[in-house]
Design a protein around this motif. Structure first.
Motif, mmCIF file in Angstrom:
data_model
loop_
_atom_site.group_PDB
_atom_site.id
_atom_site.type_symbol
_atom_site.label_atom_id
_atom_site.label_comp_id
_atom_site.label_asym_id
_atom_site.label_seq_id
_atom_site.Cartn_x
_atom_site.Cartn_y
_atom_site.Cartn_z
ATOM 1 N N VAL A 44 0.826 -1.204 0.000
ATOM 2 C CA VAL A 44 0.000 0.000 0.000
ATOM 3 C C VAL A 44 0.860 1.255 0.000
ATOM 4 N N LEU A 45 1.944 1.234 0.766
ATOM 5 C CA LEU A 45 2.830 2.402 0.814
ATOM 6 C C LEU A 45 3.402 2.725 -0.562
ATOM 7 N N ASN A 46 3.719 1.696 -1.339
ATOM 8 C CA ASN A 46 4.249 1.933 -2.677
ATOM 9 C C ASN A 46 3.193 2.554 -3.586
ATOM 10 N N LEU A 47 1.953 2.136 -3.432
ATOM 11 C CA LEU A 47 0.884 2.737 -4.235
ATOM 12 C C LEU A 47 0.734 4.224 -3.933
ATOM 13 N N LEU A 48 0.985 4.586 -2.675
ATOM 14 C CA LEU A 48 0.831 5.977 -2.273
ATOM 15 C C LEU A 48 2.039 6.838 -2.615
ATOM 16 N N THR A 49 3.248 6.268 -2.500
ATOM 17 C CA THR A 49 4.446 7.105 -2.594
ATOM 18 C C THR A 49 5.420 6.737 -3.704
ATOM 19 N N ALA A 50 5.464 5.451 -4.102
ATOM 20 C CA ALA A 50 6.468 4.963 -5.061
ATOM 21 C C ALA A 50 7.867 5.392 -4.632
ATOM 22 N N TRP A 51 8.183 5.199 -3.347
ATOM 23 C CA TRP A 51 9.436 5.681 -2.762
ATOM 24 C C TRP A 51 10.600 4.765 -3.107
ATOM 25 N N ARG A 52 11.753 5.379 -3.418
ATOM 26 C CA ARG A 52 12.981 4.630 -3.696
ATOM 27 C C ARG A 52 14.149 5.353 -3.034
ATOM 28 N N GLY A 53 15.131 4.594 -2.563
ATOM 29 C CA GLY A 53 16.300 5.192 -1.936
ATOM 30 C C GLY A 53 17.561 4.416 -2.263
ATOM 31 N N ARG A 54 18.682 5.102 -2.294
ATOM 32 C CA ARG A 54 19.991 4.483 -2.535
ATOM 33 C C ARG A 54 21.011 5.176 -1.643
ATOM 34 N N PHE A 55 21.888 4.402 -0.995
ATOM 35 C CA PHE A 55 22.834 4.996 -0.063
ATOM 36 C C PHE A 55 24.199 4.345 -0.181
ATOM 37 N N GLN A 56 25.215 5.110 0.192
ATOM 38 C CA GLN A 56 26.601 4.644 0.216
ATOM 39 C C GLN A 56 27.303 5.297 1.395
ATOM 40 N N GLY A 57 28.234 4.594 1.976
ATOM 41 C CA GLY A 57 28.992 5.172 3.070
ATOM 42 C C GLY A 57 30.298 4.431 3.277
ATOM 43 N N GLU A 58 31.246 5.084 3.906
ATOM 44 C CA GLU A 58 32.490 4.435 4.284
ATOM 45 C C GLU A 58 33.011 5.110 5.546
ATOM 46 N N GLY A 59 33.815 4.363 6.290
ATOM 47 C CA GLY A 59 34.319 4.910 7.532
ATOM 48 C C GLY A 59 35.329 3.977 8.160
ATOM 49 N N GLU A 60 35.498 4.127 9.478
ATOM 50 C CA GLU A 60 36.501 3.353 10.204
ATOM 51 C C GLU A 60 35.953 3.005 11.583
ATOM 52 N N LEU A 61 36.228 1.782 12.025
ATOM 53 C CA LEU A 61 35.836 1.373 13.365
ATOM 54 C C LEU A 61 36.900 1.826 14.353
ATOM 55 N N LYS A 62 36.470 2.633 15.353
ATOM 56 C CA LYS A 62 37.382 3.143 16.367
ATOM 57 C C LYS A 62 36.780 2.902 17.740
ATOM 58 N N ASP A 63 37.532 2.206 18.603
ATOM 59 C CA ASP A 63 37.075 1.922 19.969
ATOM 60 C C ASP A 63 35.700 1.265 19.976
ATOM 61 N N GLY A 64 35.488 0.349 19.033
ATOM 62 C CA GLY A 64 34.247 -0.416 19.005
ATOM 63 C C GLY A 64 33.050 0.307 18.431
ATOM 64 N N ALA A 65 33.252 1.444 17.775
ATOM 65 C CA ALA A 65 32.134 2.195 17.196
ATOM 66 C C ALA A 65 32.482 2.644 15.783
ATOM 67 N N PRO A 66 31.495 2.673 14.870
ATOM 68 C CA PRO A 66 31.759 3.119 13.505
ATOM 69 C C PRO A 66 31.857 4.638 13.421
ATOM 70 N N VAL A 67 32.896 5.130 12.759
ATOM 71 C CA VAL A 67 33.089 6.574 12.566
ATOM 72 C C VAL A 67 33.026 6.858 11.077
ATOM 73 N N LEU A 68 32.033 7.600 10.668
ATOM 74 C CA LEU A 68 31.771 7.854 9.261
ATOM 75 C C LEU A 68 32.745 8.870 8.686
ATOM 76 N N THR A 69 33.220 8.616 7.458
ATOM 77 C CA THR A 69 34.042 9.601 6.760
ATOM 78 C C THR A 69 33.359 10.120 5.489
ATOM 79 N N ARG A 70 32.483 9.323 4.913
ATOM 80 C CA ARG A 70 31.761 9.767 3.714
ATOM 81 C C ARG A 70 30.396 9.105 3.682
#
Length: 203
Positions: A44-70
Motif C-alpha cells: 500500500v505504501l508503494n501505491l501511495l508514494t512509489a518511494w525509492r532510496g539508494r545509499f553509500q557510506g564508508e568509515g573506520e571502526l574506532k574503539d568499538g564504534a563506527p566513525v563515518l568519513t563519507r
C-alpha cells in the motif's frame, strides 16, 4: 570493495504490514568499512508514494564504534528528489535540483554504519539519518535465541540490545538483535516500540 562485499536482504514492517524492502552490501578491510544499499516501498505504501532510496557510506571502526568519513543518500517519490551528502564534516542537501546552504554534519553514528556493529551493542550515542538526529541510551544487554517467524528466516543465538530513543518530539524504545552472519556482525531484527509499530527483519 564491492566485489568482495557480503549482501543482506531485509524486510521493513510498519503498523504490522510489510511496507518496504532493503538490500545492504558490507565489506571490511581491517578497521576500514564500506557499505551501500537500496531501499524501496512495497504494498500500500508503494501505491501511495512509489518511494525509492539508494545509499553509500564508508568509515573506520574506532574503539568499538563506527566513525563515518563519507555518506551519500538519494531518495525519490512521486513528488520529490532529494540527496544528502556528508564529506569532510560538512552536510549538503539538494532537493529537486536546489542546493541548500551547507552546514556541519551531525555528530555520532549514522544509521547506515550501525549495520556493521562490531560484535556488540552501541553505548550511549547520537544516531542520525544524515539530517535528523536521535539520542540513544543503552538500557540493557542480554543473550537471546531467536526463532524463525513469518517476517524473518534468521534463527539462532543473538545479542539483544534495548535502547531508549529520543528525538525533538518524542521518546520511544527500540530493541536490536545482533548476530554473526556470513562473517559480519549485523542486526538481524530491529523493532521500535514492539513489532506492532515497526521493524526491520533479516530475510
Amino acid at each position: 570493495a564491492a566485489s568482495a562485499a557480503t549482501t543482506f536482504d531485509y524486510a521493513v514492517y510498519l503498523a504490522g504490514s510489510k511496507a518496504g524492502e532493503m538490500q545492504i552490501s558490507v565489506d571490511r578491510d581491517g578497521p576500514r568499512y564500506w557499505i551501500e544499499g537500496v531501499m524501496r516501498s512495497v504494498g500500500v505504501l508503494n501505491l501511495l508514494t512509489a518511494w525509492r532510496g539508494r545509499f553509500q557510506g564508508e568509515g573506520e571502526l574506532k574503539d568499538g564504534a563506527p566513525v563515518l568519513t563519507r555518506y551519500e543518500f538519494r531518495e525519490k517519490d512521486r513528488k520529490n528528489v532529494r540527496q544528502v551528502t556528508i564529506s569532510d564534516g560538512v552536510l549538503t542537501q539538494v532537493k529537486n535540483g536546489r542546493t541548500r546552504v551547507p552546514r556541519p554534519a551531525p555528530t555520532g553514528a549514522d544509521l547506515l554504519s550501525t549495520f556493521l556493529l562490531p560484535g556488540g551493542c552501541l553505548a550511549r550515542t547520537a544516531l542520525h539519518l544524515g539530517k535528523g538526529t536521535y539520542e540513544l541510551d543503552l538500557e540493557s544487554v542480554a543473550d537471546d535465541v531467536l526463532e524463525r517467524n513469518s517476517r524473518s528466516t534468521y534463527h539462532g543465538a543473538a545479542l539483544q540490545c534495548r535502547y531508549q530513543m529520543r528525538d525533538d518530539d518524542a521518546t520511544s524504545r527500540a530493541t536490536v538483535w545482533v548476530a554473526e552472519v556470513n562473517g559480519h556482525s549485523v542486526p538481524v531484527r530491529i523493532e521500535v516500540d514492539g513489532s506492532a509499530r515497526g521493524g526491520l527483519y533479516l530475510l
